[in-house]
Design an enzyme around this catalytic site. Structure first.
Site, mmCIF file in Angstrom:
data_model
loop_
_atom_site.group_PDB
_atom_site.id
_atom_site.type_symbol
_atom_site.label_atom_id
_atom_site.label_comp_id
_atom_site.label_asym_id
_atom_site.label_seq_id
_atom_site.Cartn_x
_atom_site.Cartn_y
_atom_site.Cartn_z
ATOM 1 C CB THR A 59 -0.913 0.026 1.240
ATOM 2 O OG1 THR A 59 -1.520 1.309 1.342
ATOM 3 C CG2 THR A 59 -0.145 -0.220 2.524
ATOM 4 C CE1 TYR A 103 -3.990 -1.918 5.059
ATOM 5 C CE2 TYR A 103 -3.369 0.279 4.341
ATOM 6 C CZ TYR A 103 -3.758 -1.009 4.045
ATOM 7 O OH TYR A 103 -3.898 -1.397 2.724
HETATM 8 N N1 LIG Z 1 -8.746 -0.982 -2.023
HETATM 9 C C1 LIG Z 1 -7.701 -0.159 -2.157
HETATM 10 O O1 LIG Z 1 -7.827 0.966 -2.620
HETATM 11 C C2 LIG Z 1 -6.325 -0.638 -1.734
HETATM 12 C C3 LIG Z 1 -5.247 0.237 -1.884
HETATM 13 C C4 LIG Z 1 -3.968 -0.206 -1.544
HETATM 14 C C5 LIG Z 1 -3.782 -1.494 -1.088
HETATM 15 N N2 LIG Z 1 -4.846 -2.311 -0.936
HETATM 16 C C6 LIG Z 1 -4.606 -3.679 -0.474
HETATM 17 O O2 LIG Z 1 -5.148 -4.556 -1.451
HETATM 18 C C7 LIG Z 1 -5.695 -5.712 -0.810
HETATM 19 C C8 LIG Z 1 -7.122 -5.925 -1.222
HETATM 20 O O3 LIG Z 1 -7.895 -4.776 -0.930
HETATM 21 P P1 LIG Z 1 -9.458 -4.776 -1.268
HETATM 22 O O4 LIG Z 1 -9.879 -3.378 -1.381
HETATM 23 O O5 LIG Z 1 -9.712 -5.707 -2.387
HETATM 24 O O6 LIG Z 1 -10.028 -5.367 0.099
HETATM 25 P P2 LIG Z 1 -11.254 -6.343 0.337
HETATM 26 O O7 LIG Z 1 -11.630 -6.244 1.771
HETATM 27 O O8 LIG Z 1 -12.309 -6.142 -0.684
HETATM 28 O O9 LIG Z 1 -10.590 -7.777 0.074
HETATM 29 C C9 LIG Z 1 -9.793 -8.426 1.040
HETATM 30 C C10 LIG Z 1 -10.192 -9.884 1.024
HETATM 31 O O10 LIG Z 1 -9.360 -10.591 1.954
HETATM 32 C C11 LIG Z 1 -10.179 -11.476 2.703
HETATM 33 N N3 LIG Z 1 -9.494 -11.685 3.982
HETATM 34 C C12 LIG Z 1 -9.220 -10.754 4.929
HETATM 35 N N4 LIG Z 1 -8.584 -11.312 5.966
HETATM 36 C C13 LIG Z 1 -8.443 -12.642 5.648
HETATM 37 C C14 LIG Z 1 -7.864 -13.743 6.319
HETATM 38 N N5 LIG Z 1 -7.323 -13.617 7.545
HETATM 39 N N6 LIG Z 1 -7.865 -14.948 5.724
HETATM 40 C C15 LIG Z 1 -8.434 -15.104 4.483
HETATM 41 N N7 LIG Z 1 -9.009 -14.093 3.803
HETATM 42 C C16 LIG Z 1 -9.015 -12.868 4.390
HETATM 43 C C17 LIG Z 1 -11.515 -10.777 2.837
HETATM 44 O O11 LIG Z 1 -12.577 -11.667 3.102
HETATM 45 C C18 LIG Z 1 -11.647 -10.109 1.462
HETATM 46 O O12 LIG Z 1 -12.274 -10.959 0.525
HETATM 47 C C19 LIG Z 1 -5.480 -5.505 0.686
HETATM 48 O O13 LIG Z 1 -4.305 -6.210 1.041
HETATM 49 C C20 LIG Z 1 -5.286 -4.017 0.836
HETATM 50 O O14 LIG Z 1 -4.467 -3.726 1.927
HETATM 51 C C21 LIG Z 1 -6.122 -1.911 -1.245
#
Ligand SMILES: NC(=O)c1ccc[n+]([C@@H]2O[C@H](COP(=O)([O-])OP(=O)(O)OC[C@H]3O[C@@H](n4cnc5c(N)ncnc54)[C@H](O)[C@@H]3O)[C@@H](O)[C@H]2O)c1
Length: 219
Positions: free
Chosen positions: A112, A136
């Site tokens: 991130t 985070y």
């Molecule tokens: N959305 C953004 O803008 C953004 C930006 C930068 C980084 N990220 C990173 O990208 C990744 C995905 O983000 P997103 O927006 O798709 O989030 P999201 O919450 O939609 O997806 C995360 C998924 O991980 C699963 N999950 C969480 N903890 C878990 C565990 N302990 N075991 C198994 N599954 C688990 C959740 O059920 C979910 O399906 C994350 O790592 C986040 O930190 C997201």
């Protein structure tokens, strides 16, 4: 693909499948959606369960892992760092440990922009110092810092993607962003609800357009 039932993971899974890869989604469905995990077989499990991750890697003869599973609410991470360290750090290390045990060599880490902290200069280059200002960002940086050690010791090659707020949806309309609650600025702003006090946006154009957003967080 861990977290493949989530927003970014489901889009990545779809793209991979369209590119001809076989995808296995590993997700505990805590925040993801079963319906979004349709681009590969869904294995329901938690990334902190090393034995279950190992079993999934073995059963599906996995050759590479993309790790999206994480908690990602910055404010919550400040209030509940223990949960964030357990899920994001222990979880990622569990996946890496399982990969080492099952001889899986390739790891793509969904990191991130929050690992950078307050920008010293903008645009933020990849080489910008990483000084997170919340737990985070710290959890993601802790995993990034572990990766070279796993490469040296176990031959796991990796790369980290440090993106900013992702936005948008699948052009085919099959999947999209479905967070509850929605913490990200772009989908909140796009709801265009001026009465929503938690999402006030203004723009300045001093050197280049800059969006200032109050009471939202960047992940
Ligand atoms: N959305 C953004 O803008 C953004 C930006 C930068 C980084 N990220 C990173 O990208 C990744 C995905 O983000 P997103 O927006 O798709 O989030 P999201 O919450 O939609 O997806 C995360 C998924 O991980 C699963 N999950 C969480 N903890 C878990 C565990 N302990 N075991 C198994 N599954 C688990 C959740 O059920 C979910 O399906 C994350 O790592 C986040 O930190 C997201």
């Amino acid at each position: 693909m861990t977290g493949g039932a989530g927003y970014i993971g489901s889009h990545a899974a779809k793209a991979l499948r369209q590119a001809g890869y076989r995808v296995v989604v590993y997700d505990n469905l805590a925040a993801g959606h079963r319906g979004a995990a349709k681009f590969g077989e869904l294995v329901q499990g938690d990334v902190t369960d090393v034995a279950a991750v190992r079993a999934a890697l073995r059963a599906h003869e996995v050759t590479a892992v993309m790790h999206f599973a994480a908690l990602l609410d910055v404010g919550e991470s400040v209030r509940e760092p223990a949960r964030y360290y357990r899920n994001n750090v222990t979880g990622a290390l569990g996946v890496l440990e399982a990969m080492a045990a099952e001889s899986v060599e390739y790891f793509v880490f969904s990191s991130t922009c929050a690992t950078y902290g307050e920008p010293i200069e903008t645009p933020i280059a990849e080489t910008h110092p990483q000084q997170p200002i919340n737990s985070y960002g710290e959890t993601k940086l802790a995993v990034e810092r572990a990766l070279p050690h796993f490469e040296r010791a176990y031959g796991i090659h990796s790369m980290s993607l440090r993106y900013f707020n992702a936005a948008g949806a699948d052009p085919d309309g099959e999947i999209g962003e479905d967070h509850s609650p929605e913490i990200h600025v772009i989908p909140r702003a796009s709801r265009r609800r001026p009465a929503d006090a938690a999402c006030r946006c203004s723009a300045t154009t001093t050197r280049r357009p800059t969006a200032r957003v109050s009471a939202t967080t960047s992940t």
